[in-house]
Write a protein that holds these residues in place. Structure first.
Motif, mmCIF file in Angstrom:
data_model
loop_
_atom_site.group_PDB
_atom_site.id
_atom_site.type_symbol
_atom_site.label_atom_id
_atom_site.label_comp_id
_atom_site.label_asym_id
_atom_site.label_seq_id
_atom_site.Cartn_x
_atom_site.Cartn_y
_atom_site.Cartn_z
ATOM 1 N N ILE A 114 0.857 -1.179 0.000
ATOM 2 C CA ILE A 114 0.000 0.000 0.000
ATOM 3 C C ILE A 114 0.896 1.232 0.000
ATOM 4 O O ILE A 114 1.971 1.244 0.612
ATOM 5 N N GLU A 115 0.454 2.265 -0.698
ATOM 6 C CA GLU A 115 1.187 3.534 -0.724
ATOM 7 C C GLU A 115 0.205 4.661 -0.433
ATOM 8 O O GLU A 115 -0.898 4.708 -0.983
ATOM 9 N N THR A 116 0.613 5.585 0.446
ATOM 10 C CA THR A 116 -0.175 6.781 0.694
ATOM 11 C C THR A 116 0.761 7.884 1.185
ATOM 12 O O THR A 116 1.923 7.624 1.507
ATOM 13 N N ASP A 117 0.233 9.095 1.241
ATOM 14 C CA ASP A 117 1.039 10.217 1.713
ATOM 15 C C ASP A 117 0.636 10.549 3.146
ATOM 16 O O ASP A 117 -0.266 9.949 3.719
ATOM 17 N N ASP A 118 1.310 11.527 3.734
ATOM 18 C CA ASP A 118 1.057 11.892 5.127
ATOM 19 C C ASP A 118 -0.375 12.396 5.326
ATOM 20 O O ASP A 118 -1.001 12.132 6.347
ATOM 21 N N ALA A 119 -0.881 13.122 4.350
ATOM 22 C CA ALA A 119 -2.245 13.648 4.450
ATOM 23 C C ALA A 119 -3.294 12.603 4.114
ATOM 24 O O ALA A 119 -4.482 12.815 4.359
ATOM 25 N N ARG A 120 -2.844 11.485 3.568
ATOM 26 C CA ARG A 120 -3.747 10.425 3.106
ATOM 27 C C ARG A 120 -4.758 10.959 2.094
ATOM 28 O O ARG A 120 -5.956 10.658 2.144
ATOM 29 N N ASP A 121 -4.242 11.757 1.174
ATOM 30 C CA ASP A 121 -5.057 12.315 0.097
ATOM 31 C C ASP A 121 -5.154 11.357 -1.086
ATOM 32 O O ASP A 121 -5.892 11.632 -2.033
ATOM 33 N N TYR A 122 -4.404 10.281 -1.060
ATOM 34 C CA TYR A 122 -4.508 9.260 -2.098
ATOM 35 C C TYR A 122 -4.030 7.940 -1.507
ATOM 36 O O TYR A 122 -3.379 7.897 -0.451
ATOM 37 N N VAL A 123 -4.336 6.861 -2.175
ATOM 38 C CA VAL A 123 -3.826 5.559 -1.767
ATOM 39 C C VAL A 123 -3.659 4.699 -3.009
ATOM 40 O O VAL A 123 -4.488 4.756 -3.936
ATOM 41 N N VAL A 124 -2.564 3.963 -3.052
ATOM 42 C CA VAL A 124 -2.270 3.066 -4.167
ATOM 43 C C VAL A 124 -2.097 1.646 -3.626
ATOM 44 O O VAL A 124 -1.368 1.433 -2.653
ATOM 45 N N PHE A 125 -2.789 0.698 -4.248
ATOM 46 C CA PHE A 125 -2.639 -0.713 -3.909
ATOM 47 C C PHE A 125 -1.955 -1.433 -5.060
ATOM 48 O O PHE A 125 -2.361 -1.275 -6.219
ATOM 49 N N ARG A 126 -0.935 -2.224 -4.733
ATOM 50 C CA ARG A 126 -0.283 -3.055 -5.746
ATOM 51 C C ARG A 126 -0.627 -4.507 -5.454
ATOM 52 O O ARG A 126 -0.310 -5.030 -4.384
ATOM 53 N N LEU A 127 -1.297 -5.140 -6.394
ATOM 54 C CA LEU A 127 -1.824 -6.480 -6.194
ATOM 55 C C LEU A 127 -0.727 -7.525 -6.303
ATOM 56 O O LEU A 127 0.245 -7.359 -7.058
ATOM 57 N N ASP A 128 -0.897 -8.607 -5.567
ATOM 58 C CA ASP A 128 0.020 -9.734 -5.666
ATOM 59 C C ASP A 128 -0.238 -10.428 -6.998
ATOM 60 O O ASP A 128 -1.359 -10.887 -7.257
ATOM 61 N N PRO A 129 0.763 -10.507 -7.855
ATOM 62 C CA PRO A 129 0.531 -11.132 -9.174
ATOM 63 C C PRO A 129 0.167 -12.611 -9.075
ATOM 64 O O PRO A 129 -0.343 -13.184 -10.041
ATOM 65 N N LYS A 130 0.380 -13.234 -7.913
ATOM 66 C CA LYS A 130 0.017 -14.644 -7.749
ATOM 67 C C LYS A 130 -1.469 -14.828 -7.438
ATOM 68 O O LYS A 130 -1.990 -15.938 -7.533
ATOM 69 N N ALA A 131 -2.140 -13.755 -7.060
ATOM 70 C CA ALA A 131 -3.522 -13.866 -6.591
ATOM 71 C C ALA A 131 -4.463 -14.280 -7.712
ATOM 72 O O ALA A 131 -4.419 -13.726 -8.814
ATOM 73 N N HIS A 132 -5.338 -15.227 -7.395
ATOM 74 C CA HIS A 132 -6.340 -15.643 -8.378
ATOM 75 C C HIS A 132 -7.596 -16.128 -7.669
ATOM 76 O O HIS A 132 -7.579 -16.464 -6.472
ATOM 77 N N PHE A 133 -8.697 -16.164 -8.390
ATOM 78 C CA PHE A 133 -9.955 -16.652 -7.850
ATOM 79 C C PHE A 133 -9.968 -18.176 -7.811
ATOM 80 O O PHE A 133 -9.076 -18.839 -8.370
#
Length: 612
Positions: A114-133
């Motif tokens: 997860i990535e965010t800034d101090d103000a939490r004005d945005y958030v980025v999620f990077r998915l695990d490439p192994k993840a599947h249904f």
């Protein structure tokens, strides 16, 4: 299947508007975890959660009993109250998962960072490439965008409210999703988004979501739904191809090969099934049974264990909720008068073996509680724009629920209750509490025999001051329907508290939720002071500001007398057959201590994998 056109359009627009991963001028930090306050306790290379046993046995079948019935397999729709147990987490996974050893900290699951800034004005999620249904289809950013748009449009009220604060969502690539949160001023929002379930865009449709029924779901979790007997039984079986079995967040969890939920309409029958060995684990909620009902042979000879396990964290509050949407309950003086008649001391001594403690705060027995302490200067400053929102005795910390003499017929409390009712315009005439010639009467809606017994007790107490309170027992489906439509005068509610209260307070007490069908604002609370305290809670940057806002919110809620406070236990009472076992370490902040499928439990050493 393809997603509905409206959702495809939303997805396409989001992809077209994709922008830079970082907020301009505000560099963020990529991490394996995120905490609401402070820093995560576990490092990036942690091996296992502190309360999970990395050496737990794998295998065997776990049989559980569940009270009531179920009508669908969708735990995220507006009819989630009718959904089967054991689906959220074991079948459907979220982007990140919670550690219950910390107040509110999330670690990577479907999203590996997860990535965010101090103000939490945005958030980025990077998915695990192994993840599947469970059907083998990879999880991609498309599924995340699809899930967000679907839940924002058709999810539960608390989801719709929180997701509505998001400015935009963008897929930066197949495994990266960015949320723009500018203007939300809600530091909890990145964590709320991290807990969003990831639904399969290639299978799910808006129609299927809203009318899931008993169709077998496709998830990405460690279990798959193997068998469904409508309203009676749900069978979960381990997915041998589960993608996340080696993740640190799953170390020592989900140990049984199969988890079976058998539903019962009556708790007595479930208890008998447990005694007979048909159910492996039971959480006891009846203090009388706990005190005197566990002397059966299997307990005496040691095949069944009983434990009273300490519960950490705030205790929350349960009680009879007044529906203030009804003109009858508009006056807080009348609500306080009616609450005064509940004789906890007699009830606890005569029916509950003195095992309970009276609720006195919405964040009871924690630093977030306002009970017993005067408001700080910071609290008073926060409350200053709302004069009259907090009563003087609650502001100075001297208020507590009235204490009776334990006789069940406390005359002094009845006199005080009648005096308050008189101030609200009600008069006792010929044994009836009346206003404009009409007796005060209302209905208490209940969903099971336990609630019915408690409501009948309270009704008898109210009759002493001339109030006619009828008790109406309805089945689960009727109860949920009337709750969602706010079609009741009074009902019993439970406001569980976490060590990190946040967005859920909007759905419980926020002004907008008072008229939003299916919200959990049972009381219909609608107050600028409540809204402001919730906003301060969500905007708090440090622990001190957070505690200040929580205590101020507690004071405003207590001053509203929206609820007749009931009681809580300091411990969780459990019984189980010794063929299963739990780790020695317990999570500090979980309530209840164990999830639907007893995630940390396993077969006991030497126990057979199947019953004889």
């Amino acid at each position: 299947m393809t997603p509905p056109p409206r959702l495809v359009l939303a997805l396409s627009l989001a992809l077209a508007c994709a922008g830079p991963a970082r907020a301009a001028g505000s560099p963020g930090q990529i991490s394996h975890a995120i905490a609401m306050q402070g820093k995560p306790a576990l490092p990036p290379d942690f091996a296992c959660l502190p309360y999970a046993d990395p050496h737990a046995r794998k295998g065997g079948i776990l049989h559980l009993g569940e009270l009531g019935t179920f009508a669908n397999l969708n735990p995220y729709g507006v009819n989630a109250g009718d959904a089967a147990a054991g689906l959220a987490g074991p079948v459907y996974e979220s982007l990140m998962a919670r550690s219950f050893d910390e107040p509110f900290t999330l670690y990577g699951l479907v999203a590996q960072s997860i990535e965010t800034d101090d103000a939490r004005d945005y958030v980025v999620f990077r998915l695990d490439p192994k993840a599947h249904f469970s059907d083998g289809v990879p999880i991609t950013a498309r599924d995340v965008l699809f899930s967000f748009n679907l839940l924002k449009a058709k999810g539960r009220p608390q989801q719709r409210a929180a997701y509505g604060l998001v400015h935009s969502i963008q897929a930066l690539d197949d495994h990266t999703v960015r949320y723009d949160l500018a203007g939300a001023d809600d530091r909890e929002l990145p964590l709320i988004l991290a807990l969003m379930p990831v639904l399969p865009a290639h299978v799910m449709t808006e129609k299927r979501f809203t009318d899931q029924g008993l169709a077998i779901p496709v998830g990405s979790g460690p279990y798959k739904v193997a068998e469904v007997r409508p309203g009676e039984r749900l069978d979960l079986r381990r997915d041998p191809n589960y993608w996340g079995r080696d993740l640190p967040i799953n170390c020592g969890l989900y140990n049984f090969d199969e988890v079976v939920f058998d539903y019962g309409r009556d708790d007595n029958s479930l208890f008998e099934a447990f005694k007979a060995g048909l159910i492996d684990y039971r959480q006891e909620t009846d203090p009388h049974r706990w005190a005197s009902g566990y002397g059966f042979p299997a307990r005496r000879d040691g095949r069944v264990a009983v434990e009273s396990l300490p519960l950490g964290g705030p205790k929350g509050l349960s009680g009879f909720a007044f529906n203030t949407r009804r003109a009858l309950f508009k006056d807080p003086r009348l609500r306080e008068a009616l609450a005064m008649m509940f004789d906890f001391e007699w009830l606890n001594a005569n029916l509950f073996s003195n095992l309970y403690t009276r609720d006195k705060s919405f964040f009871d027995e924690s630093e977030l509680s306002a009970s017993g302490s005067p408001a700080s200067a910071a609290e008073r400053k926060l409350l200053a724009p709302y004069p009259g929102a907090v009563r003087a005795d609650i502001m100075n910390g001297s208020w507590s629920p009235p204490r009776s003499d334990g006789s069940g017929r406390d005359r002094e409390l009845a006199k005080k209750a009648l005096a308050l009712a008189h101030q609200a315009g009600w008069t006792l005439q010929d044994g009836r509490l009346t206003r404009n010639g009409q007796q005060l009467n209302f209905e208490i809606l209940v969903r099971d025999r336990e609630q019915e017994r408690l409501a009948l007790y309270y009704s008898d107490l109210l009759r002493r001051i001339g109030v006619e309170a009828r008790v109406r027992l309805v089945d689960d489906a009727q109860f949920e329907g009337r709750r969602q439509r706010f079609d009741f005068d009074m009902m019993i509610g439970l406001w569980q508290a976490s060590a990190s209260p946040g967005n859920e307070q909007r759905m419980r007490w926020g002004g907008d939720s008072a008229s939003e069908e299916s919200s959990y604002n049972l009381a219909g609370a609608k107050s600028p002071a409540i809204d402001a305290m919730i906003a301060a809670l969500l905007a708090a940057r440090g622990r001190e500001d957070f505690v200040t806002a929580a205590r101020a919110l507690d004071r405003v809620l207590l001053s509203g007398f929206y609820v007749v406070p009931l009681y809580h236990s300091h411990a969780q009472w459990i019984a189980y057959w010794r063929r299963i076992a739990h780790p020695k370490a317990l999570p500090h902040y979980a309530q209840p201590l164990f999830g639907d499928v007893l995630e940390t439990w396993s077969l006991a050493p030497g126990a057979a994998a199947a019953r004889h």
